[in-house]
Design a protein around this motif. Sequence first.
Motif, PDB file in Angstrom:
ATOM      1  N   SER A 183     -73.250 -24.017 -19.667  1.00  0.00           N
ATOM      2  CA  SER A 183     -73.443 -22.889 -18.750  1.00  0.00           C
ATOM      3  C   SER A 183     -74.875 -22.377 -18.806  1.00  0.00           C
ATOM      4  CB  SER A 183     -72.479 -21.749 -19.092  1.00  0.00           C
ATOM      5  OG  SER A 183     -71.152 -22.135 -18.873  1.00  0.00           O
ATOM      6  N   SER A 272     -69.609 -15.818 -11.234  1.00  0.00           N
ATOM      7  CA  SER A 272     -68.805 -16.969 -10.810  1.00  0.00           C
ATOM      8  C   SER A 272     -68.632 -16.989  -9.306  1.00  0.00           C
ATOM      9  CB  SER A 272     -67.432 -16.919 -11.471  1.00  0.00           C
ATOM     10  OG  SER A 272     -67.548 -17.180 -12.840  1.00  0.00           O
ATOM     11  N   PRO A 278     -71.883 -21.204 -10.213  1.00  0.00           N
ATOM     12  CA  PRO A 278     -72.262 -19.786 -10.307  1.00  0.00           C
ATOM     13  C   PRO A 278     -73.353 -19.401  -9.306  1.00  0.00           C
ATOM     14  CG  PRO A 278     -72.150 -20.775 -12.483  1.00  0.00           C
ATOM     15  CD  PRO A 278     -72.056 -21.897 -11.493  1.00  0.00           C
ATOM     16  N   LEU A 531     -63.854 -15.013 -13.317  1.00  0.00           N
ATOM     17  CA  LEU A 531     -63.912 -16.469 -13.501  1.00  0.00           C
ATOM     18  C   LEU A 531     -63.471 -17.159 -12.225  1.00  0.00           C
ATOM     19  CD1 LEU A 531     -62.212 -16.896 -17.001  1.00  0.00           C
ATOM     20  CD2 LEU A 531     -64.626 -17.201 -16.482  1.00  0.00           C
ATOM     21  N   SER A 532     -64.105 -18.258 -11.931  1.00  0.00           N
ATOM     22  CA  SER A 532     -63.745 -19.035 -10.757  1.00  0.00           C
ATOM     23  C   SER A 532     -62.716 -20.097 -11.145  1.00  0.00           C
ATOM     24  CB  SER A 532     -65.015 -19.709 -10.216  1.00  0.00           C
ATOM     25  OG  SER A 532     -64.725 -20.936  -9.646  1.00  0.00           O
ATOM     26  N   GLU A 535     -64.195 -23.518 -11.075  1.00  0.00           N
ATOM     27  CA  GLU A 535     -65.028 -23.857 -12.228  1.00  0.00           C
ATOM     28  C   GLU A 535     -64.160 -24.376 -13.381  1.00  0.00           C
ATOM     29  OE1 GLU A 535     -68.803 -21.617 -14.452  1.00  0.00           O
ATOM     30  OE2 GLU A 535     -67.416 -20.459 -13.239  1.00  0.00           O
ATOM     31  N   ILE A 591     -67.717 -23.962 -20.153  1.00  0.00           N
ATOM     32  CA  ILE A 591     -67.927 -22.622 -19.570  1.00  0.00           C
ATOM     33  C   ILE A 591     -68.189 -21.568 -20.649  1.00  0.00           C
ATOM     34  CG2 ILE A 591     -66.963 -20.833 -18.066  1.00  0.00           C
ATOM     35  CD1 ILE A 591     -65.132 -23.064 -16.889  1.00  0.00           C
TER      36      ILE A 591
END
Length: 653
Positions: A183, A272, A278, A531-532, A535, A591
Amino acid sequence: ASMIPDKAPKEDVFHGSEDLRRNAHVPSFEKYKELYVQSVENPAEFWGAIAKDFFWKSQHTGRFLDYNFDVTKGEIFVKCMEGATTNICYNLLDLNVHERKLGDKVAFFWEGNEPGDELTVTYRELLQMVCQFSNVLKSQGVKKGDRVSIYMPMVVELVVAMLACVRIGAVHSIVFAGFSAESLCERIMDSQCSLLITADGFYRGEKLINLKLLADEALQKCRDNGCLCCLYQVPWNPDVDLCWHMLMKGASDECEPEWCESEDPLFILYTSGSTGKPKGVLHTVSGYMLYTATTFKLVFDHQPDDIYWCTADIGWITGHSYITYGPLANGATSVLFEGLPTYPDVSRMWDIVDKYHVTKFYTAPTAIRLLMKFGNEPVQKKSLKVLGTVGEPINPEAWLWYYSVVGEKRCPVVDTFWQTETGGHVLTPLPAATPLKPGSATFPFFGVVPAILNESGEELEGPSEGYLVFKQPWPGVMRTVYGNHQRFETTYFKKFPGYYVTGDGCSRDKDGYYWITGRIDDMLNVSGHLLSTAEVESALVEHKAVAEAAAVGRPHPVKGESLYCFVTLKDGLAFNQTLEAELKKQVREKIGAIATPDYIQNAPGLPKTRSGKIMRRVLRKIACNEKDLGDISTLADASVVDQLFQNRCCSAV
């Protein structure tokens, strides 16, 4: 401004004390309404009066606030005080030390991970350290407009590093120290940082985080990215590493600030995105300074003798706006805390409140729910005057415990709704002025004009539920996604032209109060961190055993939401505990620890529409063991659903 009710409701609400109202900046609902009307109808007058409290090397020309929110009418833009020049660091430090005579006032009480590990820093000392490190940065060739990445624990040097960047006009990009090397690398590469500032490591509770090894790993992944400044000297790489203390020792403690245009970049902070990559949210100088200073002052009703404590990490926007920029702009004294709320025991936070006589306290619903579990005994604190909450909607039960037990039914709870993108609070009570409803973010802050839209983009009046949008900018709103203005327009302005789209659902009750109902897109809010799902899913499918993955949120009593993941394995492979552990490790490494799934379920197939789209709505129901699935007539194969119910994680009750 007509959407704010003329009179606030008298029933089923909680009020700030008479004591609080006596000296409050905004003492009544009537005063709030009057100021709100001015802020919306005449922003130049409202914000112009506030701007007089700050130093401007040159004044702005043209409109105070200029913008276009409608993609059908050209490029989206927001400009505040265009033409003015200033420096945020000068306004936060030099102005307080030299003009306001606050040099000997404490800026930060630093409280380390271990009780007894502490440090006190005055405004004069902070200015001196910042000037020294500004000269260090300059000696390394950092100049105005350069991007500098900061990957550090909650130590005073983190504040010094960010303010040194803005003093010389460099753009800081802070990466939360809980993020993985992957990340960090992604963020360094995207923002093209020329320098990384990090530390050797830190303890989080009893756990040692070896930050320098993670930083080295990240730099290995993006080797062309300059050198590394390090707080300590292990492990040492003489080719790129420089020692903070050695560089500071020889640096002058005088450094002229770089005068910056209002719309020069101030910092980039990654949040995110629903695509999984991101977004580098970009904030600029003057508008952000005015907005964080004003929201801090009014939302916490800051008074000169306050001791303020925001428990967030500076790696998130809350720490940027309400540990560094907002409090320092007001000459406030803050607590800066490195540790955990339950280490070495569950009374740690209340011990700190007691130790420093904290009056204004700002934390996340996750922390409140965690501390609720340990009962009321360690809690009652007489010094507190205002309580704040941030990061996610707070459930009424936690709100009432916070108000009744922590605040002894005398401290108002300011439940603040905002985003990385908004720069500061956008829906929030004011402690002395707003009658409070547990769980409601109440009304808009000054200059903010919310609306609720239906799926067709029509504005809904009165009690209603739909998409939360904003109709006009306020000074602190983001200006673009770094390096990708098209993504900025697509993400926030394309769905409903003419409006900034928050991505959150919202309802409004009969009294005009706003209630945030949660994310509408494929995003999760875990412990206040966005948070996605994309992802997390892409991290899972990178494992050689996984053919397909889907991640959804499942309610969690402490974290708000937990991650529940479904994985479809490649033919012939078996799902077992070893694989589950590998998958969790993979997500953590890609992540960060905050994204580690709570549950991973084997999914021989995923519920999909005939066009191949995964129906996450159905997966959320399965994760929660809710059998009422609604209309599933569009599913290509409904038998998958029964199989998934049978395979549910046995620990997910």
